[in-house]
Scaffold this active site. Structure first.
Site, mmCIF file in Angstrom:
data_model
loop_
_atom_site.group_PDB
_atom_site.id
_atom_site.type_symbol
_atom_site.label_atom_id
_atom_site.label_comp_id
_atom_site.label_asym_id
_atom_site.label_seq_id
_atom_site.Cartn_x
_atom_site.Cartn_y
_atom_site.Cartn_z
ATOM 1 N N LYS A 175 0.860 -1.190 0.000
ATOM 2 C CA LYS A 175 0.000 0.000 0.000
ATOM 3 C C LYS A 175 0.887 1.227 0.000
ATOM 4 O O LYS A 175 1.406 1.651 1.037
ATOM 5 C CB LYS A 175 -0.928 0.054 1.221
ATOM 6 C CG LYS A 175 -2.014 1.161 1.062
ATOM 7 C CD LYS A 175 -2.398 1.826 2.353
ATOM 8 C CE LYS A 175 -1.572 3.043 2.659
ATOM 9 N NZ LYS A 175 -1.778 4.195 1.745
ATOM 10 N N GLU A 250 9.187 2.062 11.038
ATOM 11 C CA GLU A 250 10.215 3.102 10.881
ATOM 12 C C GLU A 250 9.446 4.414 10.866
ATOM 13 O O GLU A 250 8.764 4.734 9.898
ATOM 14 C CB GLU A 250 11.022 2.861 9.602
ATOM 15 C CG GLU A 250 12.293 3.690 9.538
ATOM 16 C CD GLU A 250 12.079 4.990 8.787
ATOM 17 O OE1 GLU A 250 11.889 6.026 9.485
ATOM 18 O OE2 GLU A 250 12.092 4.989 7.555
ATOM 19 N N CYS A 284 12.860 11.459 7.654
ATOM 20 C CA CYS A 284 12.629 11.207 9.074
ATOM 21 C C CYS A 284 13.920 11.236 9.885
ATOM 22 O O CYS A 284 13.893 11.513 11.084
ATOM 23 C CB CYS A 284 11.922 9.875 9.256
ATOM 24 S SG CYS A 284 12.581 8.559 8.236
ATOM 25 N N GLU A 384 8.709 17.025 15.241
ATOM 26 C CA GLU A 384 9.194 16.820 13.875
ATOM 27 C C GLU A 384 8.457 17.776 12.945
ATOM 28 O O GLU A 384 7.236 17.727 12.834
ATOM 29 C CB GLU A 384 8.954 15.370 13.450
ATOM 30 C CG GLU A 384 9.547 15.031 12.105
ATOM 31 C CD GLU A 384 9.402 13.555 11.755
ATOM 32 O OE1 GLU A 384 10.348 12.984 11.199
ATOM 33 O OE2 GLU A 384 8.332 12.986 12.037
#
Length: 484
Positions: A175, A250, A284, A384
């Site tokens: 996906k 992750e 990230c 973040e």
């Protein structure tokens, strides 16, 4: 091939072929540089997930027992086709997420190809059965694997998951992100053209709320691997818990870049800005917290400002552009909000700020922004941001630098700069993160990648990535005790 991609946009790749379904909605795909719809993709649901998982389950019986030589050959064909179609993939990445074409060609596509090459190399040397004494330890493919990939490194993250799954002998339902789906459609066609057995690789487009949730909770999915936000990773883990499937995550990061006082600041600060703002800051593991000795703060600010102002922000298809737009509207608005938060928190604005760069009246373009005199408790130091926004945090002692580096809920990546490798190693050992880079080493596609704390569980890349797709079986009495 790009025409074929658009033709496949309303289809799913299931059981070795493309299929059109009438019971689907359509999701618009937007060019972030122009804020214009470039096409629509089909949005699947639980029924389509059931079909994909059933195909993968049927294929697993044979593929899990396939000779290593066959899987090596398949990985070889996948790698060759990706290299051959590199320009087509690069163009798709620029269209779907606005990545500068130069960066797509230099990093996004070749690093994706490298994941396949590395897994082929790992597979060649991997021992699936080892014997110690009278007991054998067998490594066996875990089963049907659901792979959920993000919009910021769309192709790179697909190959980082698909390649080890194939190497292990697993079957796959992918996906991809509905926000950057074109490269995934091209990749599905690549898997078809590479001769992947029917059912081994399947693709269902759609949202996380529909397709992602259905995969996470599906009783016939043995493992799910997600790269995405920490929030998305938590939702996947919660949905997966009742079926006790393996979950590899992750997730987010807020990586520190620790400058020790003996570092070469003239060289290392510009490299730090480039690393933090690579891929428009949409990585990230980007080192977006620069920790520097307080006595060197003014010097660091000047070097960082000069570097940030050297970026050429604009049309990602222009070879002169070094920074394209943020990949989608929601993320653009998030970055703009966080820049204003930094100003409101009282951080020193070194360069950049809210709004688009001068001369750009449309598109999700952001001004490369640097804040200084940032305190570790500020939101811009903790959350973040996922854009070209860097924060500079001064420290007084090495112990304080380590404490600030670890003052985060994340633990994905970190950097240390020092003229003394021994000293850098000492600091690296004290930082709680899945990777630490000393003095900007070359990217290593075999180095284990994954996070501590809320940055996730499990590892990707290289041998460690392969082992996530394997179960461990002990066979006692495998041989006689007097046998050599």
């Amino acid at each position: 091939m790009m025409t074929t991609m658009m033709e496949r946009a309303d289809q799913f790749y299931l059981d070795g072929d493309w299929h059109v379904f009438s019971d689907v909605d359509r999701i618009a795909v937007v060019d972030p540089a122009k804020e214009q719809v470039t096409g629509h993709i089909a949005a699947g649901g639980a029924r389509h997930v059931d079909l994909a998982v059933a195909a993968a389950r049927r294929a697993f019986a044979d593929f899990s027992r396939s000779p290593v030589s066959e899987r090596l050959a398949l990985l070889g064909r996948m790698h060759a086709l990706l290299k051959e179609r590199a320009e087509i993939f690069a163009a798709a990445l620029t269209l779907e997420m606005g990545v500068a074409s130069s960066f797509a060609r230099a990093a996004q596509v070749p690093f994706a190809a490298e994941h396949i090459r590395v897994q082929r190399e790992v597979l060649e040397a991997f021992r699936f059965v080892t014997v110690e004494g009278t007991t054998a330890t067998a490594k066996e493919p875990i089963g049907v694997c659901a792979l959920i990939t993000p919009w910021n490194w769309p192709l790179y993250q697909i190959t980082a998951k698909v390649a080890p799954a194939i190497a292990a002998g697993c079957t796959i339902v992918l996906k991809p992100s509905e926000l950057s789906p074109y490269s995934a459609l091209l990749f599905a066609q690549l898997m078809h053209d590479a001769g992947t057995p029917a059912g081994v690789f399947n693709l269902v487009n759609g949202t996380g709320e529909a397709v992602g949730a259905a995969l996470s909770s599906h009783p016939e999915v043995d493992m799910i691997s997600i790269t995405g936000s920490t929030r998305a990773g938590v939702l996947v883990a919660q949905a997966a818990a009742p079926t006790v499937k393996r979950v590899v995550q992750e997730l987010g990061g807020k990586s520190p870049n620790v400058f020790l006082d003996d570092a070469d600041f003239a060289e290392a600060v510009p490299k730090g800005v480039l690393a933090g703002m690579r891929n428009v800051g949409q990585s990230c593991s980007a080192p977006t917290r620069m920790l520097v000795p307080a006595a060197r703060l003014a010097e660091v600010e000047d070097l960082a400002r000069q570097t940030a102002q050297s970026f050429v922000v604009g049309d990602p298809s222009d070879p002169a552009t070094t920074m394209g737009p943020i990949a989608n509207r929601a993320q653009y608005e998030r970055v703009q909000t966080m820049i204003r938060v930094g100003i409101d928190e009282g951080a020193k604005l070194v360069c950049g700020g809210p709004g688009r760069p001068a001369g750009l009246d449309a598109g999700f373009f952001v001004r490369p922004t640097i804040f200084s005199n940032v305190r570790t408790g500020m939101r811009i130091a903790q959350e973040e941001i996922f854009g070209p926004v860097l924060v500079i945090i001064p420290y007084e002692t090495e112990d304080e630098a380590v404490a600030v580096a670890n003052d985060t809920v994340y633990g994905l990546g970190a950097h240390v700069q020092s003229a003394s490798r021994e000293r850098a190693r000492g600091v690296a050992a004290r930082i709680r993160s899945g990777q630490v880079h000393i003095n900007y080493p070359a990217w290593d596609g075999a180095a284990a990648f994954g996070g501590y704390k809320r940055s996730g569980n499990g590892r990707e890349y290289g041998r460690h990535g392969l082992e996530e797709y394997l179960e461990t079986k002990s066979i006692l009495g495998y041989r006689d005790g007097d046998q050599d």
